[in-house]
Motif scaffolding. Structure first.
Motif, PDB file in Angstrom:
ATOM      1  N   SER A  29      -6.859  -2.065  -1.993  1.00 12.29           N
ATOM      2  CA  SER A  29      -7.263  -3.182  -1.133  1.00 12.29           C
ATOM      3  C   SER A  29      -8.468  -2.797  -0.273  1.00 12.29           C
ATOM      4  CB  SER A  29      -6.109  -3.635  -0.247  1.00 12.29           C
ATOM      5  OG  SER A  29      -5.789  -2.666   0.725  1.00 12.29           O
ATOM      6  N   LEU A  30      -8.482  -1.567   0.241  1.00 10.11           N
ATOM      7  CA  LEU A  30      -9.612  -1.132   1.065  1.00 10.11           C
ATOM      8  C   LEU A  30     -10.899  -1.095   0.249  1.00 10.11           C
ATOM      9  CD1 LEU A  30     -10.657  -0.144   3.764  1.00 10.11           C
ATOM     10  CD2 LEU A  30      -9.922   2.174   3.159  1.00 10.11           C
ATOM     11  N   ASP A  31     -10.805  -0.590  -0.974  1.00  6.28           N
ATOM     12  CA  ASP A  31     -11.981  -0.591  -1.855  1.00  6.28           C
ATOM     13  C   ASP A  31     -12.463  -2.020  -2.095  1.00  6.28           C
ATOM     14  OD1 ASP A  31     -11.850   2.149  -2.040  1.00  6.28           O
ATOM     15  OD2 ASP A  31     -10.822   2.167  -3.980  1.00  6.28           O
ATOM     16  N   GLY A  32     -11.511  -2.924  -2.312  1.00  3.94           N
ATOM     17  CA  GLY A  32     -11.865  -4.321  -2.558  1.00  3.94           C
ATOM     18  C   GLY A  32     -12.501  -4.976  -1.351  1.00  3.94           C
ATOM     19  N   PHE A  33     -11.954  -4.724  -0.163  1.00  6.71           N
ATOM     20  CA  PHE A  33     -12.512  -5.307   1.054  1.00  6.71           C
ATOM     21  C   PHE A  33     -13.932  -4.803   1.302  1.00  6.71           C
ATOM     22  CE2 PHE A  33      -7.949  -5.820   2.674  1.00  6.71           C
ATOM     23  CZ  PHE A  33      -7.951  -7.181   2.436  1.00  6.71           C
ATOM     24  N   ARG A  34     -14.148  -3.526   1.043  1.00  5.88           N
ATOM     25  CA  ARG A  34     -15.497  -2.976   1.238  1.00  5.88           C
ATOM     26  C   ARG A  34     -16.491  -3.610   0.271  1.00  5.88           C
ATOM     27  NH1 ARG A  34     -13.399   3.287   1.894  1.00  5.88           N
ATOM     28  NH2 ARG A  34     -13.166   3.248   4.176  1.00  5.88           N
ATOM     29  N   ALA A  35     -16.058  -3.833  -0.969  1.00  2.75           N
ATOM     30  CA  ALA A  35     -16.941  -4.467  -1.956  1.00  2.75           C
ATOM     31  C   ALA A  35     -17.278  -5.900  -1.553  1.00  2.75           C
ATOM     32  CB  ALA A  35     -16.275  -4.442  -3.331  1.00  2.75           C
ATOM     33  N   LEU A  36     -16.309  -6.568  -0.914  1.00  2.00           N
ATOM     34  CA  LEU A  36     -16.514  -7.954  -0.487  1.00  2.00           C
ATOM     35  C   LEU A  36     -17.243  -8.057   0.852  1.00  2.00           C
ATOM     36  CD1 LEU A  36     -12.957  -9.367  -1.307  1.00  2.00           C
ATOM     37  CD2 LEU A  36     -15.067  -9.922  -2.524  1.00  2.00           C
ATOM     38  N   GLY A  37     -17.323  -6.924   1.575  1.00  2.00           N
ATOM     39  CA  GLY A  37     -17.887  -6.987   2.921  1.00  2.00           C
ATOM     40  C   GLY A  37     -16.958  -7.687   3.885  1.00  2.00           C
ATOM     41  N   GLU A  38     -15.643  -7.625   3.624  1.00  2.00           N
ATOM     42  CA  GLU A  38     -14.638  -8.304   4.444  1.00  2.00           C
ATOM     43  C   GLU A  38     -14.218  -7.381   5.585  1.00  2.00           C
ATOM     44  OE1 GLU A  38     -12.555 -10.280   6.437  1.00  2.00           O
ATOM     45  OE2 GLU A  38     -13.106 -11.485   4.674  1.00  2.00           O
ATOM     46  N   ARG A  39     -14.779  -7.626   6.785  1.00  2.00           N
ATOM     47  CA  ARG A  39     -14.591  -6.723   7.909  1.00  2.00           C
ATOM     48  C   ARG A  39     -13.136  -6.689   8.397  1.00  2.00           C
ATOM     49  NH1 ARG A  39     -17.776  -3.009   9.740  1.00  2.00           N
ATOM     50  NH2 ARG A  39     -17.893  -3.683  11.926  1.00  2.00           N
ATOM     51  N   GLY A  41     -10.391  -7.085   6.694  1.00  2.00           N
ATOM     52  CA  GLY A  41      -9.621  -6.263   5.775  1.00  2.00           C
ATOM     53  C   GLY A  41      -9.945  -4.787   5.910  1.00  2.00           C
ATOM     54  N   GLU A  42     -11.235  -4.481   6.165  1.00  2.00           N
ATOM     55  CA  GLU A  42     -11.628  -3.080   6.359  1.00  2.00           C
ATOM     56  C   GLU A  42     -10.986  -2.492   7.610  1.00  2.00           C
ATOM     57  OE1 GLU A  42     -15.790  -1.884   5.700  1.00  2.00           O
ATOM     58  OE2 GLU A  42     -16.141  -3.970   5.108  1.00  2.00           O
ATOM     59  N   ALA A  43     -10.646  -3.351   8.578  1.00  3.50           N
ATOM     60  CA  ALA A  43      -9.954  -2.882   9.780  1.00  3.50           C
ATOM     61  C   ALA A  43      -8.449  -2.782   9.554  1.00  3.50           C
ATOM     62  CB  ALA A  43     -10.241  -3.837  10.942  1.00  3.50           C
ATOM     63  N   ALA A  44      -7.911  -3.705   8.761  1.00  5.09           N
ATOM     64  CA  ALA A  44      -6.454  -3.760   8.581  1.00  5.09           C
ATOM     65  C   ALA A  44      -5.919  -2.653   7.682  1.00  5.09           C
ATOM     66  CB  ALA A  44      -6.062  -5.127   8.011  1.00  5.09           C
ATOM     67  N   ALA A  45      -6.606  -2.365   6.583  1.00  2.27           N
ATOM     68  CA  ALA A  45      -6.091  -1.394   5.616  1.00  2.27           C
ATOM     69  C   ALA A  45      -5.922   0.010   6.207  1.00  2.27           C
ATOM     70  CB  ALA A  45      -6.977  -1.359   4.371  1.00  2.27           C
ATOM     71  N   PRO A  46      -6.866   0.512   7.016  1.00  4.98           N
ATOM     72  CA  PRO A  46      -6.638   1.838   7.606  1.00  4.98           C
ATOM     73  C   PRO A  46      -5.425   1.894   8.527  1.00  4.98           C
ATOM     74  CG  PRO A  46      -8.958   1.260   7.717  1.00  4.98           C
ATOM     75  CD  PRO A  46      -8.227   0.024   7.301  1.00  4.98           C
ATOM     76  N   ALA A  47      -5.062   0.775   9.156  1.00  8.46           N
ATOM     77  CA  ALA A  47      -3.857   0.764   9.999  1.00  8.46           C
ATOM     78  C   ALA A  47      -2.624   1.041   9.149  1.00  8.46           C
ATOM     79  CB  ALA A  47      -3.725  -0.578  10.712  1.00  8.46           C
ATOM     80  N   ASP A  48      -2.564   0.414   7.964  1.00 11.16           N
ATOM     81  CA  ASP A  48      -1.440   0.673   7.063  1.00 11.16           C
ATOM     82  C   ASP A  48      -1.462   2.108   6.554  1.00 11.16           C
ATOM     83  OD1 ASP A  48      -0.577  -1.932   7.335  1.00 11.16           O
ATOM     84  OD2 ASP A  48      -1.616  -2.640   5.545  1.00 11.16           O
ATOM     85  N   ARG A  49      -2.656   2.593   6.221  1.00 10.13           N
ATOM     86  CA  ARG A  49      -2.749   3.963   5.716  1.00 10.13           C
ATOM     87  C   ARG A  49      -2.342   4.970   6.785  1.00 10.13           C
ATOM     88  NH1 ARG A  49      -8.287   5.616   2.927  1.00 10.13           N
ATOM     89  NH2 ARG A  49      -8.983   5.685   5.098  1.00 10.13           N
ATOM     90  N   SER A  50      -2.588   4.644   8.058  1.00 11.96           N
ATOM     91  CA  SER A  50      -2.190   5.558   9.132  1.00 11.96           C
ATOM     92  C   SER A  50      -0.674   5.687   9.203  1.00 11.96           C
ATOM     93  CB  SER A  50      -2.755   5.083  10.478  1.00 11.96           C
ATOM     94  OG  SER A  50      -2.089   3.921  10.936  1.00 11.96           O
ATOM     95  N   VAL A  51       0.034   4.585   8.969  1.00 11.85           N
ATOM     96  CA  VAL A  51       1.501   4.635   8.961  1.00 11.85           C
ATOM     97  C   VAL A  51       1.990   5.461   7.769  1.00 11.85           C
ATOM     98  CG1 VAL A  51       3.615   3.264   8.781  1.00 11.85           C
ATOM     99  CG2 VAL A  51       1.717   2.453  10.189  1.00 11.85           C
ATOM    100  N   GLN A  52       1.371   5.269   6.623  1.00 16.00           N
ATOM    101  CA  GLN A  52       1.738   6.043   5.437  1.00 16.00           C
ATOM    102  C   GLN A  52       1.526   7.529   5.670  1.00 16.00           C
ATOM    103  OE1 GLN A  52      -0.940   4.002   2.864  1.00 16.00           O
ATOM    104  NE2 GLN A  52       0.397   2.223   2.575  1.00 16.00           N
ATOM    105  N   ARG A  53       0.427   7.870   6.311  1.00 12.07           N
ATOM    106  CA  ARG A  53       0.146   9.280   6.587  1.00 12.07           C
ATOM    107  C   ARG A  53       1.112   9.842   7.625  1.00 12.07           C
ATOM    108  NH1 ARG A  53      -6.525   9.758   6.266  1.00 12.07           N
ATOM    109  NH2 ARG A  53      -6.548   9.986   3.979  1.00 12.07           N
ATOM    110  N   LEU A  54       1.504   9.022   8.576  1.00 15.39           N
ATOM    111  CA  LEU A  54       2.503   9.458   9.552  1.00 15.39           C
ATOM    112  C   LEU A  54       3.810   9.815   8.856  1.00 15.39           C
ATOM    113  CD1 LEU A  54       3.314   9.818  12.540  1.00 15.39           C
ATOM    114  CD2 LEU A  54       3.971   7.396  12.540  1.00 15.39           C
ATOM    115  N   LEU A  55       4.234   8.980   7.916  1.00 17.94           N
ATOM    116  CA  LEU A  55       5.465   9.242   7.176  1.00 17.94           C
ATOM    117  C   LEU A  55       5.350  10.472   6.284  1.00 17.94           C
ATOM    118  CD1 LEU A  55       6.434   5.580   6.207  1.00 17.94           C
ATOM    119  CD2 LEU A  55       7.444   7.001   7.992  1.00 17.94           C
TER     120      LEU A  55
END
Length: 379
Positions: A29-39, A41-55
């Motif tokens: 999704s992050l790759d897709g948002f970056r390709a679309l220039g969707e700001r 989504g580019e902010a939202a996806a790292p928030a989810d990845r931060s939770v995954q990394r915490l776990l």
């Protein structure tokens, strides 16, 4: 629409601990948002990845992604785009959790209180319930047991009014943690069993590593020499499956408590040393506020085996797990931030009547250094 669908699914999976699928979807999704220039989504996806990394126990990665998400949400808000309150709140949980893990309780409380103010202002009630529980945890770790109970009760009532069962369980967990520290062992055990069963019902088995450790500590405080190791053994097996070295460390500390209770301070010291190394691998040694479950076993070991001997065994346990010099004790390195999985069997008490049988000892410790230590202890 593909990036949005992938993000929506990955965001939902953040609450289920399905890390493998969730991480793949978040990246896509992050790759897709970056390709679309969707700001947004580019902010939202790292928030989810931060939770995954915490776990996964990757604390540095957690802070980096959560901080980046918060920064991007502020930026898009400043230029008149989205920057919504809900999005900005997504970084509060990972950032405050990392602060708490490092013992920075003032920062954790500030992040959670600011988040609670925002959630209440915008009517984000389920997030408010979780943030109240977070404030309860901070109060618990700073020794304010009365305030901790107050926050957790507020959280539980709000979650119940909303029909938000996950929030109720989160508050129930906090109330159980507080009850044990208040010496209310019956209440603590009952609350922990409620959380344990709910986690099992909804498939959150990995979350039970903490619950089983708590039940083991409660059994230990009751002097239950059979119940304590049974809970800690199950908790250790559960922790290994999570891939989180901090969960493994807690389980090792629980096993150490069980062995100390059974009169085996040397084995307890090895396990505590291994736990210390596991925590050090994440860059977060156990904070002072979380040491009450560990310190008594250091003192008990000093009294029975001599301070110098116990310190030596603690050191050897650390070296074995960290792989210092021998490379032993590390079964596998994860791809997230250099963390590690550690193999120490959860049936150590079987070694005691089998003195001198190094093959059995090696099944316990999983590495040559600990084998030599345990062999000396049991000979």
């Amino acid at each position: 629409m593909t990036a949005w669908a992938q993000w929506f699914l990955s965001h939902a999976l953040c609450g289920t601990r399905d890390l493998v699928e969730g991480e793949a979807l978040t990246k896509a999704s992050l790759d897709g948002f970056r390709a679309l220039g969707e700001r947004w989504g580019e902010a939202a996806a790292p928030a989810d990845r931060s939770v995954q990394r915490l776990l996964r126990g990757d604390l540095a990665g957690t802070e980096k992604d959560a901080g980046r998400s918060a920064e991007l949400f502020r930026e898009v808000g400043e230029v008149g785009e989205v920057g919504d309150a809900c999005g900005q709140l997504w970084s509060v949980y990972p950032l405050s959790s990392v602060a708490e893990i490092h013992g920075d309780y003032a920062r954790a409380a500030r992040l959670r209180q600011d988040g609670l103010d925002t959630a209440e202002e915008f009517g984000l009630s389920t997030q408010a319930a979780d943030l109240l529980s977070g404030l309860g945890r901070t109060a618990l770790l700073t020794g304010d047991l009365g305030r901790a109970r107050e926050y957790h009760e507020r959280s539980r009532r709000l979650a119940a009014e909303l029909g938000f069962r996950a929030g109720e369980i989160n508050a129930e967990l906090g109330l159980g943690l507080g009850a044990r520290r208040e010496g209310l062992f019956d209440e603590a055990a009952a609350r922990m069993r409620t959380v344990l069963e709910w986690h099992r019902q909804v498939g959150l088995d990995g979350a039970n590593a903490l619950i089983l450790a708590e039940l083991g500590f409660i059994a230990e405080l009751r002097g239950d020499a059979q119940g304590a190791p049974a809970h800690h053994e199950e908790g250790y097996a559960t922790a290994l499956a999570t891939g989180d070295p901090r969960a493994v460390a807690l389980a090792l500390e629980g096993l150490a408590a069980a062995h100390a209770l059974a009169g085996r301070p040397g084995i307890a010291a090895l396990l505590l040393g291994a736990a210390s190394a596991a925590r050090a691998a994440t860059g977060a040694p156990l904070p002072a506020a979380e040491r009450p479950d560990v310190n008594p076993h250091h003192r008990r070991g000093d009294g029975r085996a001599g301070r110098g001997g116990i310190r030596g065994l603690l050191h050897e346990g650390r070296v074995a797990v960290a792989g210092g010099g021998t490379g032993a004790g590390v079964a596998d390195s994860s791809r997230g931030g250099g963390t590690a999985h550690y193999r120490l069997t959860h049936r150590a008490e079987r070694l005691v009547p089998l003195r001198g049988r190094s093959a059995i000892v090696e099944r316990w410790c999983g590495c040559q250094t600990l084998t030599r230590c345990a062999g000396r202890l049991l000979s």
